[in-house]
Design a protein around this motif. Structure first.
Motif, mmCIF file in Angstrom:
data_model
loop_
_atom_site.group_PDB
_atom_site.id
_atom_site.type_symbol
_atom_site.label_atom_id
_atom_site.label_comp_id
_atom_site.label_asym_id
_atom_site.label_seq_id
_atom_site.Cartn_x
_atom_site.Cartn_y
_atom_site.Cartn_z
ATOM 1 N N ARG A 3 -2.644 7.472 -0.790
ATOM 2 C CA ARG A 3 -3.490 6.185 -1.095
ATOM 3 C C ARG A 3 -3.630 5.397 0.299
ATOM 4 N N GLY B 185 -5.478 -6.636 -0.645
ATOM 5 C CA GLY B 185 -4.519 -6.957 -1.760
ATOM 6 C C GLY B 185 -3.321 -6.508 -1.548
ATOM 7 N N HIS C 287 0.875 -6.869 -1.258
ATOM 8 C CA HIS C 287 2.022 -7.494 -1.981
ATOM 9 C C HIS C 287 1.557 -8.392 -2.978
ATOM 10 N N ASP D 94 0.728 -7.062 -6.013
ATOM 11 C CA ASP D 94 0.652 -6.336 -7.336
ATOM 12 C C ASP D 94 2.038 -6.855 -8.095
ATOM 13 N N VAL E 219 9.406 -1.444 -6.543
ATOM 14 C CA VAL E 219 7.830 -1.570 -6.314
ATOM 15 C C VAL E 219 6.902 -1.867 -7.297
ATOM 16 N N GLY E 220 5.778 -2.482 -6.865
ATOM 17 C CA GLY E 220 4.779 -2.842 -7.872
ATOM 18 C C GLY E 220 4.157 -1.690 -8.400
ATOM 19 N N ILE E 221 2.963 -1.856 -9.067
ATOM 20 C CA ILE E 221 2.283 -0.621 -9.651
ATOM 21 C C ILE E 221 1.265 0.079 -8.987
ATOM 22 N N MET E 222 0.904 -0.468 -7.909
ATOM 23 C CA MET E 222 -0.502 0.048 -7.249
ATOM 24 C C MET E 222 -0.488 1.579 -6.859
ATOM 25 N N GLY F 125 -0.143 -1.287 2.955
ATOM 26 C CA GLY F 125 0.751 -0.907 2.362
ATOM 27 C C GLY F 125 2.108 -2.016 2.648
ATOM 28 N N GLY F 126 3.079 -1.498 2.492
ATOM 29 C CA GLY F 126 4.347 -2.718 2.397
ATOM 30 C C GLY F 126 4.646 -3.262 3.835
HETATM 31 C C1 GLA Z 1 4.355 -0.980 -1.293
HETATM 32 C C2 GLA Z 1 4.802 -0.865 -2.833
HETATM 33 C C3 GLA Z 1 3.596 -1.435 -3.628
HETATM 34 C C4 GLA Z 1 2.888 -2.558 -3.119
HETATM 35 C C5 GLA Z 1 2.854 -2.381 -1.507
HETATM 36 C C6 GLA Z 1 2.328 -3.899 -0.816
HETATM 37 O O1 GLA Z 1 3.370 0.265 -1.110
HETATM 38 O O2 GLA Z 1 5.067 0.481 -3.135
HETATM 39 O O3 GLA Z 1 4.087 -1.513 -5.111
HETATM 40 O O4 GLA Z 1 3.782 -3.750 -3.267
HETATM 41 O O5 GLA Z 1 3.916 -2.053 -0.927
HETATM 42 O O6 GLA Z 1 1.074 -4.206 -1.022
#
Ligand code: GLA
Length: 390
Positions: A27, A32, A34, A36, A167-170, A335-336
């Motif tokens: 992806r 948007g 950080h 999630d 990690v978040g869910i994105m 991304g992160g």
């Molecule tokens: C990584 C995490 C996501 C999100 C991004 C930052 O990709 O896996 O869950 O927090 O960083 O948006």
């Protein structure tokens, strides 16, 4: 994209039987960042790089899985989970199997083989593509219908409990539920998606890979999460309904920001303004308003650079070069952070010049050229019918 028939043939050679085929994509996040893990909003799209898994059920409880990327086979037993945290790709696949089992999915043993062209360590979610494709393959050959949101949650749980990344869910969500021709505006609290048509016919999504990944990435990720939680605790004292930074409006933040120490104040400012930008960006994209979408992307980058402090020299350089190129409406890190990629909106007529200029200018300062990928929005996880030949 990986050619499914290639994986089918390789599976047949390896195991001597006919598999079913599944895929899940990497992806890019349009905006948007950080947000999630703050119950907020993200807007990623699935890209044309994926992991294809060939699979067939076995009679026993063992899972045997071969990757053609590394030419390596691993095995595990569904009833005797390994320790996790092994810093090996086995953590992702066994992690997703265990998470599915804990959610009550009745998995059978299986033979699997996979191949992926999602670049690793580039911030394009190769691990989510792996978790989601394997999770879909395992549940499908076990003849269980799996809800895609549950599949995404199982992938996230694998990261939390087996890999050790909070990690978040994105990433798992978009790998599971992405839709061709659309970005997804995801509400990370309700886990409801809104499909946003990519209404930009003359615009290409260009992804520039810095090809660096700084050590800091995972420790700083956890530090940011903790800073956001601290902000919630402090804001909760004056705004008792606040459960997450998602609940704080820009006006409320401005009113109460002086209660927050540095750097918590700037971290919270990023999240609160980024949520507002993401909602505005969804409207802009729907309306085909390229200028507005681009402006919000540049702002997002500045906020990630100055307030959230997750950018780096290489990412800033790519965005700064992009700004000078004709036909670029917007650019930002995606991304992160601490390396990985930028995402750019580039007019198709200017794509060639964009690629040349970004490559030359970046190489002259950093010493190597970036990798550049151009992608449409593709579908999330699905079964694929590799055609029988002959
Ligand atoms: C990584 C995490 C996501 C999100 C991004 C930052 O990709 O896996 O869950 O927090 O960083 O948006």
């Amino acid at each position: 994209m990986i050619e499914p028939n290639e994986v089918r043939r390789a599976f047949q050679n390896l195991y001597g039987t006919e598999p079913r085929l599944f895929r899940a994509p990497g992806r890019v996040n349009l905006i948007g960042e950080h947000t999630d893990y703050n119950d907020g909003f993200v807007m990623p799209m699935a890209i044309n790089r994926d992991t294809v898994v060939a699979a067939r059920a076995r009679k026993d409880r063992r899972v045997r899985i071969h990757t053609f990327n590394l030419n390596e086979t691993v095995e595990f037993d569904l009833d005797h989970p390994g320790p996790g945290g092994r810093r090996h790709w086995l953590d992702y696949v066994e992690g997703v199997a265990q998470s599915l089992l804990r959610r009550g999915t009745q998995l059978r043993g299986a033979d699997l083989a996979l191949k992926s062209d999602v670049p690793e360590g580039a911030g394009l979610s190769s691990s989510a593509a792996l978790e989601i494709s394997v999770g879909l393959a395992l549940s499908s050959v076990s003849e269980v219908a799996i809800d895609k949101v549950q599949l995404a949650l199982a992938g996230q749980q694998a990261e939390h409990e087996f890999v050790g990344a909070k990690v978040g869910i994105m990433d798992q969500y978009i790998a599971a539920l992405g839709r061709a021709g659309h970005a997804l505006l995801i509400d990370c609290r309700s886990l409801q998606p809104t499909l946003i048509p990519m209404n930009l016919p003359d615009t290409a999504i260009a992804i520039c890979n810095t090809r660096v990944k700084h050590e800091l990435a995972s420790s700083e990720y956890n530090a940011r999460r903790a800073e956001c939680e601290r902000g919630v605790e402090l804001l909760h004292e004056v705004l008792p309904d606040v459960r997450a930074l998602r609940d704080v409006s820009v006006a409320e933040f401005e009113q109460y920001q002086d209660l927050l120490p540095e750097p918590v104040k700037r971290r919270c400012r990023h999240i609160v303004t980024e949520n507002a930008r993401t909602l505005a960006a969804a409207d802009a994209l729907k309306a085909g308003n390229l200028r507005e979408m681009g402006r919000l992307m540049y702002q997002s980058h500045e906020s990630l650079r100055d307030d959230y402090e997750v950018s780096c020299t290489e990412l800033d350089l790519l965005v700064n070069i992009a700004r000078t190129i004709e036909g670029v409406a917007g650019a930002r890190m995606t991304g992160g952070g601490f390396g990985g990629c930028t995402v750019n909106l580039v007019h198709r007529d200017n794509l060639q010049t964009f690629q040349e200029k970004i490559s030359n200018d970046y190489q002259s300062k950093i010493g190597h050229p970036p990798f550049i990928y151009v992608s449409e929005a593709v579908n999330g996880a699905e079964e694929v019918m590799g055609k029988d030949e002959g």
